[in-house]
Design an enzyme around this catalytic site. Structure first.
Site, short mmCIF file in Angstrom:
data_model
loop_
_atom_site.label_atom_id
_atom_site.label_comp_id
_atom_site.label_asym_id
_atom_site.label_seq_id
_atom_site.Cartn_x
_atom_site.Cartn_y
_atom_site.Cartn_z
N PHE A 13 0.81 -1.22 0.00
CA PHE A 13 0.00 0.00 0.00
C PHE A 13 0.84 1.27 0.00
O PHE A 13 0.35 2.35 -0.32
CB PHE A 13 -0.95 0.01 1.22
CG PHE A 13 -0.27 0.45 2.49
CD1 PHE A 13 0.52 -0.43 3.22
CD2 PHE A 13 -0.42 1.74 2.96
CE1 PHE A 13 1.16 -0.01 4.38
CE2 PHE A 13 0.21 2.17 4.13
CZ PHE A 13 1.01 1.28 4.84
N LYS A 14 2.12 1.15 0.35
CA LYS A 14 2.96 2.35 0.40
C LYS A 14 3.06 3.03 -0.96
O LYS A 14 3.31 4.23 -1.04
CB LYS A 14 4.34 2.00 0.94
CG LYS A 14 4.29 1.65 2.42
CD LYS A 14 5.66 1.51 3.05
CE LYS A 14 5.58 1.37 4.55
NZ LYS A 14 5.01 0.07 4.98
N ASP A 15 2.82 2.29 -2.03
CA ASP A 15 2.80 2.90 -3.36
C ASP A 15 1.73 3.98 -3.48
O ASP A 15 1.90 4.94 -4.23
CB ASP A 15 2.50 1.84 -4.43
CG ASP A 15 3.63 0.84 -4.62
OD1 ASP A 15 4.81 1.22 -4.47
OD2 ASP A 15 3.32 -0.33 -4.94
N MET A 36 3.44 7.02 -2.01
CA MET A 36 4.79 7.31 -2.50
C MET A 36 4.78 7.76 -3.96
O MET A 36 5.54 8.64 -4.36
CB MET A 36 5.65 6.07 -2.31
CG MET A 36 7.10 6.34 -2.18
SD MET A 36 7.58 7.22 -0.67
CE MET A 36 8.01 5.86 0.41
#
Ligand SMILES: *Cc1c(COP(=O)(O)O)cnc(C)c1O
Length: 482
Positions: free
Chosen positions: A122-124, A127
């Site tokens: 989920f960091k995409d 980011m």
């Protein structure tokens, strides 16, 4: 819209705009930035947002936090970030055009798919936006920045895939040599972009983290080489994550009178902090269900009022490694709101934390207010994780990763009849093959673009745990190329 620091003095407080804090980490007084107030969303507005595409919804929500980028430019940046090409080729079966789709497990229980982006975590979601915002703001200012970070896996790859090939940006990412999974290593080290530098240090994640801190504390070096950060306290990352709570809410409700609960696998408290902010803005979130793994510093706080960060030695390595934290770096943001935004009290509490101590809010009136903030918590162990992965697969035919399993385990304990529970999916199982095989006796499906990735040529500089060696390397790479 101004931003204040959680440790700021109200009389001479630091007030900054969004783009002024975009490239930074901590405020100069050591606090974290937050908007001076949360703009409220009305029911009428929320109803108008039903049916918007993810990009349009992101523009609507982010406009509540960003007022110093012209709206047309912000819309273009958001539109370029949240496209089907970037987010919808994660796995087979995702709705072709839906970014962050809902997958119902059964009536009233759903996963919010946040892991279909470039690095399968989920960091995409945040980011990728950060990459485009950085490039835009740096171009406007005619500046460059060199991002320095340490990763145990997910953050580093998300940052590199977001910043690769971007003008005015280089990424120097430290990782622990030979300690990440073969897949994670391949994801990062196989990038051939000239602005991406992988440094593997012969040590642990904490050694890498300490080097980053030491380099950042050398203010002369930091200034000369324009060192920046994209760690989880970056405000823009939190802001970008607020959006998917709106997306999840609108996707599972028919009317804006309904309440929805969200369950969030938590480590540094960034993801669930965004949920807290969405709720403070008036999104009808009933409860925020916080799940930890064996590293239960946050669960302990919500149960007892005691916040006691662990030592590195006390921090366990688990099968949901992205939640293996000793202290939760974003937690200060929530406590600031909990104590009625009293910066003097925050300074007092974090003086103890920064000296390696703990604090106890159980005797304070604000701790009695905790239920009004909607938080409940629970924890999940390796055995729980394996069981949840197995049961979810048997019952629903859905394979979840180890972190999402932690969230689902606690969600099932906390579920209320008549109210939908949305579990945030934080990674795809392909990232954590070993534990999936342990739970299910079979390999998780791997998105086509990652098949055979371990066989690609890798670019990585291996170094000893040495601040000087890392500094020399960074300085040399920058001097050579500018
Ligand atoms: C980063 C991460 C988490 C924890 O998120 P926080 O924002 O740090 O609480 C959970 N699961 C996965 C897969 C992650 O990469």
């Amino acid at each position: 819209m101004h931003y204040i620091s959680t440790r700021g003095d109200s009389r001479n407080s630091i007030q900054r705009t969004f783009t002024e804090i975009l490239l930074g980490g901590l405020a100069p007084d050591g606090g974290l930035y937050l908007p001076e107030s949360y703009l409220q969303i009305t029911r009428v507005e929320l109803d108008r947002w039903r049916g918007l595409s993810y990009a349009d919804l992101a523009f609507a929500v982010l406009s509540k936090f960003i007022d110093d980028i012209p709206p047309a430019d912000l819309a273009a940046l958001v539109g370029k970030t949240y496209t089907a090409e970037v987010y919808c080729n994660g796995r087979a079966g995702s709705l072709a055009s839906d970014i962050a789709p809902i997958r119902w497990l059964e009536p009233g229980l759903a996963l919010l798919e946040l892991s279909n982006g470039p690095t399968l975590a989920f960091k995409d979601m945040a980011m990728q936006l950060l990459g485009n915002l950085f490039e835009y703001v740096l171009a406007k200012k005619g500046e460059e920045v060199n991002i320095l970070g340490a990763t145990s896996g997910d953050t580093g790859s998300a940052a590199e895939y977001a910043m690769r090939g971007k003008h005015g940006l280089r990424v120097f990412m430290l990782s622990p040599h030979d300690r990440m999974s073969a897949f994670q290593r391949a994801q990062m080290y196989s990038l051939q972009d000239a602005n991406i530098y992988n440094i593997a240090v012969r040590g642990m994640f904490d050694d890498a983290q300490d080097i980053v801190k030491a380099v950042s504390n050398d203010l002369a070096f930091k200034e000369k080489y324009r060192i920046g950060a994209v760690n989880s306290i970056n405000w823009a990352r939190v802001a970008a994550q607020v959006v998917y709570y709106f997306k999840g809410y609108l996707a599972v409700t028919k009317s804006s009178d309904e309440q929805v609960d969200f369950a969030v696998p938590s480590g540094n408290f960034g993801n669930i902090c965004a949920g807290h902010i969405a709720r403070m803005m008036g999104l009808p979130i009933g409860r925020l269900v916080m799940a930890t793994n064996e590293n239960d510093v946050l669960d302990e706080f919500f149960r007892t009022g005691v916040y006691r960060p662990r030592s590195t030695a006390e921090t366990r390595t688990t099968s949901s490694p992205s939640m293996d934290i000793s202290k939760a770096s974003n937690f200060e943001r929530f406590v600031f709101d909990l104590v009625g935004r009293d910066p003097a009290l925050i300074r007092q509490l974090w003086t103890k934390i920064d000296a390696g101590g703990s604090f106890d809010l159980s005797g304070m009136p604000c701790f009695a207010d905790l239920p009004s903030f909607g938080f409940v918590s629970g924890k999940s162990t390796h055995a729980d994780r394996l069981r949840t992965i197995r049961q979810t697969f048997e019952k629903y035919g859905v394979m979840v990763d180890t972190h999402t399993a932690d969230g689902l385990k606690v969600a099932l304990e906390m579920r209320m009849p008549e109210r939908s529970m949305v579990v945030l999916e934080t990674a795809l199982p392909a990232k954590f093959e070993e534990t999936i095989i342990e739970a299910l006796g079979r390999q998780p499906e791997r998105p086509a673009r990652f098949v055979g990735i371990e066989n690609l040529p890798q670019r990585v500089k291996v170094m000893d745990v040495s601040v000087d060696e890392v500094k020399r390397y960074i300085a040399h790479q920058i001097d050579v190329r500018s």
